[in-house]
Write an enzyme that holds these catalytic residues in place. Structure first.
Site, PDB file in Angstrom:
ATOM      1  N   SER A  60      39.305  34.810  26.773  1.00  0.00           N
ATOM      2  CA  SER A  60      39.531  35.972  27.644  1.00  0.00           C
ATOM      3  C   SER A  60      40.323  37.096  26.994  1.00  0.00           C
ATOM      4  O   SER A  60      40.477  38.158  27.602  1.00  0.00           O
ATOM      5  CB  SER A  60      40.212  35.538  28.939  1.00  0.00           C
ATOM      6  N   LYS A  63      38.408  40.257  26.998  1.00  0.00           N
ATOM      7  CA  LYS A  63      38.339  41.172  28.148  1.00  0.00           C
ATOM      8  C   LYS A  63      38.917  42.554  27.847  1.00  0.00           C
ATOM      9  O   LYS A  63      38.361  43.577  28.266  1.00  0.00           O
ATOM     10  CB  LYS A  63      39.056  40.550  29.350  1.00  0.00           C
ATOM     11  N   TYR A 171      41.070  36.552  39.760  1.00  0.00           N
ATOM     12  CA  TYR A 171      40.559  36.525  38.387  1.00  0.00           C
ATOM     13  C   TYR A 171      39.184  35.889  38.341  1.00  0.00           C
ATOM     14  O   TYR A 171      38.998  34.800  38.892  1.00  0.00           O
ATOM     15  CB  TYR A 171      41.562  35.734  37.548  1.00  0.00           C
TER      16      TYR A 171
END
Length: 389
Positions: A60, A63, A171
């Site tokens: 992640s 991101k 999330y």
């Protein structure tokens, strides 16, 4: 590059104790890199020694890069933060909200009350969640046969929301949809867009969605902590031929590359004499973009993949157009307004505009938010700030 013996000592001690299999940690100021260290092994029990150029699945941490790509396209007028994203992604034209399950176990859906925007997606306020931290979504996926996101199948994105866009922060798969929007608006694959507009200008030579044979030779192995707390190797790799390149978590890369990316946000959008982002965009990406909403604890629904996860419990956290914002100073560490996030395999980074410091620490073990890995992140941060004065 400075010699920081105290930082070296604590990282080496953590691997010697078996707290983590191996670690690469780096830090920079606005002027350039100030520390790098690599300790332990790439793979237990007897893999090669960890090196500074070891390749990790950064998960992640992808991101923030995908968000940066989207903001570049906003600067060019090819994407809009506040128009309905369905103009670019017709798949999101009629989002449904999961309200629960009936007596027969069938999911109960209703139309969302407002359209999804790019701003909702970038700030994790669209209503999408991950099943790792949401048992209802796990139940929905099991009932309907939707595959997990790690399969990189397009079907993995066909999920309902769990609240109306803009109602709260949670999330989820939002940034995978942002990646799709970047592709539609640019006419390039996400990997090609990154290479041309982010990796090339910044000088990130080792970051990509695919593993060349040369990068594979430097790849770290994934590990898991057993019931007795001991670490052991486990098989793990993303699909080599994914249906989509996962903007929410598909990149492999090195600590040096990620640190170079972080420095863009210390230097008002500049890297290697080039303007990667406008200064006003960097400012936007450093400010609260969710108003009165707050980043919340992620309570695990799949303990094999994640512990309960929350940075700085008790502190108010916000989300910008790309990062979590810690709103207070951390004693002995980062200043207020610092930007940060992490990756599932216990990879962590932060950008501290107030003090002009960025740090990254990469490990490779699950579940996420491993207490010993988080403790090492905290120790690294404190020792780094103490050494830099």
């Amino acid at each position: 590059m400075r010699q920081l013996p105290r930082v070296d000592e604590l990282l080496k001690a953590a691997t010697d104790r078996g707290d983590v299999p191996g670690v690469v940690a780096m830090a920079a100021t606005r002027e350039g890199p100030v520390y790098q260290g690599a300790f332990g092994r790439r793979a237990l029990p007897d893999g090669s020694a960890m090196t500074a150029d070891t390749v990790f699945w950064i998960a992640s941490m992808t991101k923030a890069i995908t968000s940066t790509a989207a903001l570049q396209l906003v600067e060019q007028g090819k994407l809009s933060l506040d128009r309905p994203i369905a103009e670019v992604l017709p798949e999101l034209a009629a989002p449904q909200v999961l309200e629960g399950f009936d007596a027969a176990g069938e999911p109960q859906l209703r139309p969302a009350r407002r359209p999804i925007t790019l701003r909702h997606l970038i700030t994790h306020t669209a209503g999408f969640v991950y099943d790792i931290w949401n048992p209802e979504m796990g139940r929905y996926m099991e009932r309907t046969g939707v595959p997990g996101i790690i399969t990189c199948q397009n079907a993995a994105l066909m999920l309902p929301l769990v609240f109306d866009p803009g109602d709260r922060w949670d999330y989820g798969i939002n940034i995978d949809w942002v990646g799709k929007a970047v592709e539609r608006a640019s006419g390039q694959t996400l990997g090609d867009f990154f290479a041309e507009h982010i990796f090339g200008p910044i000088g990130m030579k080792d970051t990509a969605f695919t593993l060349s044979s040369e990068r594979r030779a430097r790849l770290v192995g994934m590990h898991a902590r057993g019931a007795d707390g001991a670490l052991g190797p486990i098989p793990f790799e993303l699909p080599e031929e994914p249906e989509f390149q996962m903007g929410g978590g598909g990149l492999y890369g090195t600590a040096a590359d990620y640190l170079a990316f972080e420095r863009v946000f210390l230097n008002r959008g500049h890297a290697n004499g080039r303007q990667v982002l406008r200064p006003e965009t960097v400012q936007q990406m450093s400010e609260n973009a969710i108003g009165g909403l707050d980043v919340r604890l992620l309570k695990t629904a799949v303990p094999a993949y994640s512990n309960d996860a929350e940075f700085f419990p008790g502190m108010l956290k916000k989300w910008s157009l790309g990062f979590m914002i810690s709103t207070e100073a951390v004693p002995g560490g980062r200043g207020p307004g610092s930007l940060a996030w992490a990756g599932l395999g216990n990879t962590y980074f932060w950008i501290d505009p107030a003090k002009g410091i960025a740090g990254v620490i990469l490990m490779q073990l699950i579940p996420f938010a491993d207490p010993k890995a988080v403790a090492l992140l905290e120790d690294f941060e404190r020792a780094l700030y103490a050494a830099l004065g």
